[in-house]
Scaffold this motif. Structure first.
Motif, PDB file in Angstrom:
ATOM      1  N   LEU A 147     -10.798  35.102  -9.190  1.00  9.18           N
ATOM      2  CA  LEU A 147     -11.011  36.369  -9.890  1.00  9.18           C
ATOM      3  C   LEU A 147     -12.198  36.252 -10.831  1.00  9.18           C
ATOM      4  CD1 LEU A 147      -7.412  37.564 -10.873  1.00  9.18           C
ATOM      5  CD2 LEU A 147      -8.769  38.193  -8.886  1.00  9.18           C
ATOM      6  N   GLY A 202     -16.097  38.137 -10.268  1.00  3.85           N
ATOM      7  CA  GLY A 202     -16.359  39.210 -11.221  1.00  3.85           C
ATOM      8  C   GLY A 202     -15.271  40.256 -11.323  1.00  3.85           C
ATOM      9  N   CYS A 203     -14.088  39.997 -10.783  1.00  5.38           N
ATOM     10  CA  CYS A 203     -13.006  40.980 -10.850  1.00  5.38           C
ATOM     11  C   CYS A 203     -12.625  41.242 -12.303  1.00  5.38           C
ATOM     12  CB  CYS A 203     -11.764  40.508 -10.111  1.00  5.38           C
ATOM     13  SG  CYS A 203     -12.062  39.672  -8.565  1.00  5.38           S
ATOM     14  N   HIS A 238     -11.259  44.374 -14.513  1.00  5.65           N
ATOM     15  CA  HIS A 238      -9.792  44.357 -14.647  1.00  5.65           C
ATOM     16  C   HIS A 238      -9.402  43.367 -15.737  1.00  5.65           C
ATOM     17  CE1 HIS A 238      -9.152  46.580 -10.892  1.00  5.65           C
ATOM     18  NE2 HIS A 238     -10.123  45.840 -10.375  1.00  5.65           N
ATOM     19  N   GLU A 280       2.708  53.143  -8.775  1.00  5.21           N
ATOM     20  CA  GLU A 280       1.329  53.536  -8.968  1.00  5.21           C
ATOM     21  C   GLU A 280       1.116  54.864  -8.251  1.00  5.21           C
ATOM     22  OE1 GLU A 280      -0.969  52.073 -11.170  1.00  5.21           O
ATOM     23  OE2 GLU A 280      -1.167  50.281  -9.933  1.00  5.21           O
ATOM     24  N   VAL A 336       3.679  48.635  -5.957  1.00  3.99           N
ATOM     25  CA  VAL A 336       2.663  47.622  -5.640  1.00  3.99           C
ATOM     26  C   VAL A 336       3.322  46.411  -4.978  1.00  3.99           C
ATOM     27  CG1 VAL A 336       0.949  46.042  -6.595  1.00  3.99           C
ATOM     28  CG2 VAL A 336       1.139  48.378  -7.478  1.00  3.99           C
ATOM     29  N   TYR A 385      -0.190  46.400  -0.111  1.00  2.00           N
ATOM     30  CA  TYR A 385      -0.997  47.313  -0.926  1.00  2.00           C
ATOM     31  C   TYR A 385      -2.109  46.547  -1.650  1.00  2.00           C
ATOM     32  CZ  TYR A 385      -2.448  50.076  -4.920  1.00  2.00           C
ATOM     33  OH  TYR A 385      -3.221  50.714  -5.867  1.00  2.00           O
ATOM     34  N   SER A 426      -6.023  47.094  -1.292  1.00  2.00           N
ATOM     35  CA  SER A 426      -6.796  47.485  -2.478  1.00  2.00           C
ATOM     36  C   SER A 426      -7.993  46.579  -2.696  1.00  2.00           C
ATOM     37  CB  SER A 426      -5.929  47.420  -3.741  1.00  2.00           C
ATOM     38  OG  SER A 426      -4.896  48.349  -3.654  1.00  2.00           O
ATOM     39  N   PRO A 445     -11.008  49.143  -1.087  1.00  2.00           N
ATOM     40  CA  PRO A 445     -10.504  49.842  -2.269  1.00  2.00           C
ATOM     41  C   PRO A 445     -10.524  51.364  -2.114  1.00  2.00           C
ATOM     42  CG  PRO A 445     -12.299  48.326  -2.828  1.00  2.00           C
ATOM     43  CD  PRO A 445     -12.220  48.381  -1.361  1.00  2.00           C
ATOM     44  N   ASP A 450      -6.896  53.476  -0.922  1.00  2.00           N
ATOM     45  CA  ASP A 450      -5.987  54.055  -1.928  1.00  2.00           C
ATOM     46  C   ASP A 450      -6.691  53.948  -3.275  1.00  2.00           C
ATOM     47  OD1 ASP A 450      -3.695  54.159  -0.071  1.00  2.00           O
ATOM     48  OD2 ASP A 450      -3.751  51.967  -0.263  1.00  2.00           O
ATOM     49  N   VAL A 466      -6.554  54.498  -7.213  1.00  2.00           N
ATOM     50  CA  VAL A 466      -5.579  54.718  -8.275  1.00  2.00           C
ATOM     51  C   VAL A 466      -5.963  55.970  -9.062  1.00  2.00           C
ATOM     52  CG1 VAL A 466      -4.464  53.722 -10.314  1.00  2.00           C
ATOM     53  CG2 VAL A 466      -5.205  52.243  -8.435  1.00  2.00           C
ATOM     54  N   PRO A 489     -12.230  56.082 -11.311  1.00  2.00           N
ATOM     55  CA  PRO A 489     -13.263  56.441 -10.342  1.00  2.00           C
ATOM     56  C   PRO A 489     -13.236  55.472  -9.157  1.00  2.00           C
ATOM     57  CG  PRO A 489     -14.243  55.272 -12.196  1.00  2.00           C
ATOM     58  CD  PRO A 489     -12.785  55.444 -12.514  1.00  2.00           C
ATOM     59  N   ILE A 548     -14.966  53.341  -7.689  1.00  2.00           N
ATOM     60  CA  ILE A 548     -16.216  52.579  -7.731  1.00  2.00           C
ATOM     61  C   ILE A 548     -16.047  51.098  -7.432  1.00  2.00           C
ATOM     62  CG2 ILE A 548     -17.384  54.108  -9.359  1.00  2.00           C
ATOM     63  CD1 ILE A 548     -16.592  51.910 -11.489  1.00  2.00           C
ATOM     64  N   PRO A 586     -16.184  47.829  -5.562  1.00  2.00           N
ATOM     65  CA  PRO A 586     -16.851  47.423  -4.309  1.00  2.00           C
ATOM     66  C   PRO A 586     -15.844  46.820  -3.338  1.00  2.00           C
ATOM     67  CG  PRO A 586     -17.341  45.862  -6.069  1.00  2.00           C
ATOM     68  CD  PRO A 586     -16.556  46.968  -6.692  1.00  2.00           C
ATOM     69  N   PHE A 588     -14.254  44.197  -0.729  1.00  2.00           N
ATOM     70  CA  PHE A 588     -14.393  42.737  -0.620  1.00  2.00           C
ATOM     71  C   PHE A 588     -14.009  42.234   0.772  1.00  2.00           C
ATOM     72  CE2 PHE A 588     -14.416  43.320  -5.165  1.00  2.00           C
ATOM     73  CZ  PHE A 588     -15.317  42.362  -5.607  1.00  2.00           C
ATOM     74  N   LEU A 599      -1.734  37.438  -8.855  1.00  2.00           N
ATOM     75  CA  LEU A 599      -1.386  38.780  -9.317  1.00  2.00           C
ATOM     76  C   LEU A 599       0.136  38.937  -9.376  1.00  2.00           C
ATOM     77  CD1 LEU A 599      -4.001  40.988  -7.440  1.00  2.00           C
ATOM     78  CD2 LEU A 599      -4.047  40.167  -9.800  1.00  2.00           C
TER      79      LEU A 599
HETATM   80  C1  HEC Z   1     -17.008  47.362 -10.580  1.00  2.00           C
HETATM   81  C2  HEC Z   1     -15.671  47.212 -11.098  1.00  2.00           C
HETATM   82  C3  HEC Z   1     -14.646  46.502 -10.234  1.00  2.00           C
HETATM   83  C4  HEC Z   1     -14.707  45.246  -9.716  1.00  2.00           C
HETATM   84  C5  HEC Z   1     -15.861  44.249  -9.774  1.00  2.00           C
HETATM   85  C6  HEC Z   1     -13.430  45.009  -9.079  1.00  2.00           C
HETATM   86  N1  HEC Z   1     -12.628  46.117  -9.188  1.00  2.00           N
HETATM   87 FE1  HEC Z   1     -10.724  46.301  -8.522  1.00  2.00          FE
HETATM   88  N2  HEC Z   1     -10.694  48.242  -9.117  1.00  2.00           N
HETATM   89  C7  HEC Z   1     -11.709  48.884  -9.813  1.00  2.00           C
HETATM   90  C8  HEC Z   1     -11.333  50.292 -10.055  1.00  2.00           C
HETATM   91  C9  HEC Z   1     -12.184  51.322 -10.767  1.00  2.00           C
HETATM   92  C10 HEC Z   1     -10.037  50.441  -9.481  1.00  2.00           C
HETATM   93  C11 HEC Z   1      -9.175  51.703  -9.474  1.00  2.00           C
HETATM   94  C12 HEC Z   1      -9.658  52.650  -8.393  1.00  2.00           C
HETATM   95  C13 HEC Z   1      -9.270  52.191  -7.018  1.00  2.00           C
HETATM   96  O1  HEC Z   1      -8.084  52.007  -6.775  1.00  2.00           O
HETATM   97  O2  HEC Z   1     -10.184  51.987  -6.207  1.00  2.00           O
HETATM   98  C14 HEC Z   1      -9.668  49.142  -8.909  1.00  2.00           C
HETATM   99  C15 HEC Z   1      -8.459  48.862  -8.268  1.00  2.00           C
HETATM  100  C16 HEC Z   1      -8.029  47.594  -7.909  1.00  2.00           C
HETATM  101  C17 HEC Z   1      -6.693  47.280  -7.465  1.00  2.00           C
HETATM  102  C18 HEC Z   1      -5.517  48.229  -7.395  1.00  2.00           C
HETATM  103  C19 HEC Z   1      -4.979  48.244  -8.816  1.00  2.00           C
HETATM  104  C20 HEC Z   1      -3.725  49.087  -9.009  1.00  2.00           C
HETATM  105  O3  HEC Z   1      -3.335  49.169 -10.199  1.00  2.00           O
HETATM  106  O4  HEC Z   1      -3.157  49.560  -8.072  1.00  2.00           O
HETATM  107  C21 HEC Z   1      -6.684  45.938  -7.212  1.00  2.00           C
HETATM  108  C22 HEC Z   1      -5.481  45.106  -6.738  1.00  2.00           C
HETATM  109  C23 HEC Z   1      -8.006  45.436  -7.466  1.00  2.00           C
HETATM  110  N3  HEC Z   1      -8.797  46.459  -7.902  1.00  2.00           N
HETATM  111  C24 HEC Z   1      -8.384  44.120  -7.310  1.00  2.00           C
HETATM  112  C25 HEC Z   1      -9.677  43.642  -7.518  1.00  2.00           C
HETATM  113  C26 HEC Z   1     -10.096  42.302  -7.208  1.00  2.00           C
HETATM  114  C27 HEC Z   1      -9.192  41.190  -6.678  1.00  2.00           C
HETATM  115  C28 HEC Z   1     -11.422  42.237  -7.513  1.00  2.00           C
HETATM  116  C29 HEC Z   1     -12.349  41.023  -7.348  1.00  2.00           C
HETATM  117  C30 HEC Z   1     -12.347  40.394  -6.061  1.00  2.00           C
HETATM  118  C31 HEC Z   1     -11.812  43.518  -8.024  1.00  2.00           C
HETATM  119  N4  HEC Z   1     -10.734  44.348  -7.992  1.00  2.00           N
HETATM  120  C32 HEC Z   1     -13.092  43.823  -8.456  1.00  2.00           C
HETATM  121  C33 HEC Z   1     -12.897  48.337 -10.223  1.00  2.00           C
HETATM  122  C34 HEC Z   1     -13.340  47.047  -9.883  1.00  2.00           C
END
Ligand code: HEC
Ligand code: HEC
Ligand SMILES: [Cu+2]
Length: 401
Positions: free
Chosen positions: A212, A216-217, A221, A241, A254, A258, A262, A266, A269, A271, A275, A277, A279, A281, A297
Motif C-alpha cells: 500500500l 501510493g494507496c 486512503h 457501503e 465489503v 468487492y 475496487s 475502481p 463500483d 463509493v 469522485p 478518480i 486509478p 490497478f 485490509l
Molecule cells: C488518487 C487517489 C487514489 C489512489 C492512489 C488509490 N485510491 Fe483507492 N479510492 C480512491 C477513491 C476516490 C475511492 C472512492 C471512489 C471509488 O470507489 O472509486 C477509492 C476506493 C477504493 C476502495 C473501495 C473503498 C470502499 O470504502 O469501498 C478500495 C478497496 C481502494 N480504493 C483501494 C485502493 C488501493 C489498494 C490502492 C493502491 C493500490 C488505491 N486504492 C489507490 C482514490 C485512490
C-alpha cells in the motif's frame, strides 16, 4: 507432484548404491582372491617357483579395460546426478536461507521470516544461500542436499519434500565454537496448511501494508479513519457501503470479491460521495500481492503480537554465544548484566559504562561500537531485527538477574 520430476534423493541414491555396490564387489573379490593365493601358493606347498610365465597380454588388457569402464560409468552416473542437483525445476518456491554465527533464518517472498524452513509437500523449493559472516554449510541429509554457504557469493540448492514430516537441517562447516548449535528443521506440511502458515503472523499482512505504501494507496486512503481523497481503510472489512454501479445506487457489504474489484477496476463500483478518480490497478499486482493487500485490509493495521524475548534469543542464536547461568561463552553472560558496570573499549579507548537500557539497545544494534573487555568483536549485527524485537530482547536480558 509432477510425476516426471526427479527429486534430489532420486538423483543421489542410485549413484551411491551403484558406487557402493562396485566397491563391495571389488572388496570381496580382491580379498577372497588374495586369501586364496596366500593359501594356494604358501611356501610349504611350493618351496621353489615352478612357473616360467613372465606376462600375459590378455590379463593386462582386461584389468586395464574393466576398471576404466567402471570408473567412467561412475563418473557419467555421478555427473548426471549432479546436474539434477543443480537444475532447479521451474515452478520452485523461492526462499532465502540466511546463515550467521550460529543460527539459521528463512525469508519468504512476502517478507515472512522463520527460524524453521517450512515447505509445502510436493512443491520444489529453491533456497538462496546467504552468509552474514563466515563459511557455513547448508545440509539436509534427508534430501541429500549439501551446499556451502559462502559470504559474498551467490549459491543455491533445491529439494522437494515428498512426504510431510520434520527433517533435520545442519550446518556442515566448522564455523566456530557454536557450530554444533546451528541445527534447525525442515517442516514439510500439506500445501493448504503451508499457504495458511505463510499468511499468518505479520508476514502476509505486513507485506500488504508495504505494498500500500509502495503504490501510493495511502496518499488517498488513511488507516486511522480520517477521510482523504478516498474512503479510509480503517474498519473497511465487513462495513456496508453505498456504491454506484453503472450509475445505479445500491448497498453492499465489503468482502473479498468487492475489494478485489475496487482495486483492479475502481470505476465498476464507485463509493457514494467520492469522485471516481482512483486509478485502476489491473495488471499491477501478482495474485499473491493482491491477496496480501486484502489480508491487510481484512486484519486492519492491528499491532502485530508482542515479540517474546526469550524465544527471540533462542531463534536469533543469541543463546549460542550468551549464557544465562553466569558461565562465560563466546560472549559475556546475560546473567546479572542489567545495571552492572561493564568495562568496554570504544574506538580503542577503555571506559566503564553502566549496562542500562540504552547500552543494551546499542550493544544489540551496533555490537562493534563498544566492545566488552576480554571478548573478541565478533558479534554479528542483526540488521533484520525490528525495534519491537530489540525492545523484547532488552527486556529479556533485564530479567536475567
Ligand atoms: C488518487 C487517489 C487514489 C489512489 C492512489 C488509490 N485510491 Fe483507492 N479510492 C480512491 C477513491 C476516490 C475511492 C472512492 C471512489 C471509488 O470507489 O472509486 C477509492 C476506493 C477504493 C476502495 C473501495 C473503498 C470502499 O470504502 O469501498 C478500495 C478497496 C481502494 N480504493 C483501494 C485502493 C488501493 C489498494 C490502492 C493502491 C493500490 C488505491 N486504492 C489507490 C482514490 C485512490
Ligand atoms: C557469534 C556470537 C554472538 C551472537 C550470536 C550474539 N552475540 Fe552478543 N556479544 C558477543 C560478544 C563476543 C560480545 C562481547 C564483545 C562486544 O561487546 O562486541 C557480545 C556482547 C553483547 C552485549 C553486551 C554485553 C555486555 O556484557 O556488555 C549484549 C547486550 C549482547 N551481546 C546481546 C546479544 C543479543 C541480544 C544477541 C542476539 C540477537 C546476541 N548478542 C548475539 C557475541 C555474540
Ligand atoms: Cu555454520
Amino acid at each position: 507432484m509432477n510425476p516426471l520430476l526427479v527429486t534430489t534423493t532420486q538423483a543421489v541414491d542410485p549413484v551411491f548404491m551403484f558406487i557402493f555396490g562396485i566397491c563391495l564387489v571389488l572388496l570381496v573379490g580382491i580379498t577372497a582372491t588374495m586369501v586364496f593365493f596366500v593359501i594356494r601358493y604358501h611356501r610349504s606347498r611350493a618351496p621353489r617357483p615352478t612357473s616360467q610365465a613372465d606376462g600375459n597380454l590378455w590379463l593386462e588388457i582386461i584389468w586395464t579395460a574393466v576398471p576404466v569402464v567402471l570408473v567412467l560409468a561412475m563418473f557419467y552416473y555421478g555427473w548426471s546426478g549432479y546436474l539434477t542437483l543443480r537444475d532447479v525445476p521451474k515452478d520452485a518456491l523461492p526462499v532465502t536461507a540466511t546463515a550467521r554465527m550460529w543460527s539459521w533464518s528463512f525469508t519468504y517472498l512476502n517478507g515472512k521470516e522463520s527460524p524453521k524452513l517450512y515447505v509445502p509437500v510436493g512443491r520444489p523449493v529453491r533456497v538462496e544461500l546467504v552468509s552474514k559472516d563466515v563459511l557455513h554449510g547448508f545440509y539436509i541429509p534427508a534430501f541429500r542436499v549439501k551446499r556451502d554457504v559462502v559470504p559474498g557469493m551467490k549459491n543455491y540448492a533445491w529439494f522437494v519434500a515428498t512426504r510431510p514430516g520434520s527433517y533435520d537441517l545442519f550446518c556442515s562447516q566448522y564455523c566456530g565454537v557454536g557450530h554444533s548449535k546451528m541445527i534447525t528443521t525442515v517442516e514439510a506440511v500439506p500445501p493448504a496448511e503451508f499457504t495458511v502458515w505463510l499468511k499468518q503472523g505479520g508476514g502476509g499482512a505486513q507485506a500488504g501494508k508495504e505494498l500500500l505504501e509502495k503504490h501510493g494507496c495511502l496518499g488517498c486512503h488513511s488507516l486511522d479513519g480520517s477521510i482523504k481523497v478516498g474512503p479510509s481503510f480503517k474498519g473497511i472489512w465487513g462495513r456496508s457501503e453505498t456504491v454506484l454501479t453503472a450509475g445505479k445506487e445500491h448497498t453492499l457489504t465489503v468482502d473479498e470479491p468487492y475489494l478485489r474489484r475496487s482495486i483492479l477496476e475502481p470505476q465498476a463500483d464507485v463509493v457514494k460521495g467520492f469522485p471516481p478518480i482512483m486509478p485502476p490497478f489491473a495488471g499491477t499486482f501478482t495474485n499473491e500481492e493482491l491477496a496480501a493487500i486484502i489480508d491487510f485490509l481484512r486484519a486492519g493495521p492491528a499491532a502485530p503480537p508482542k515479540p517474546d524475548g526469550a524465544q527471540l534469543a533462542q531463534e536469533k542464536g543469541c543463546r549460542a554465544c550468551h549464557s544465562l547461568d553466569g558461565s562465560p561463552g563466546v560472549g559475556p553472560t546475560f546473567k546479572g548484566l542489567y545495571n552492572s558496570q561493564v568495562k568496554v573499549k570504544m574506538g580503542g579507548v577503555a571506559l566503564t559504562v553502566t549496562a542500562d537500557d540504552a547500552y543494551l539497545r546499542e550493544s544489540i544494534r551496533l555490537p562493534a561500537a563498544k566492545v566488552v573487555e576480554g571478548f573478541q568483536p565478533i558479534m554479528p549485527t542483526f540488521a533484520d531485527l525490528r525495534d519491537d524485537q530489540v525492545e523484547a530482547l532488552v527486556e529479556f536480558i533485564e530479567e536475567q538477574r
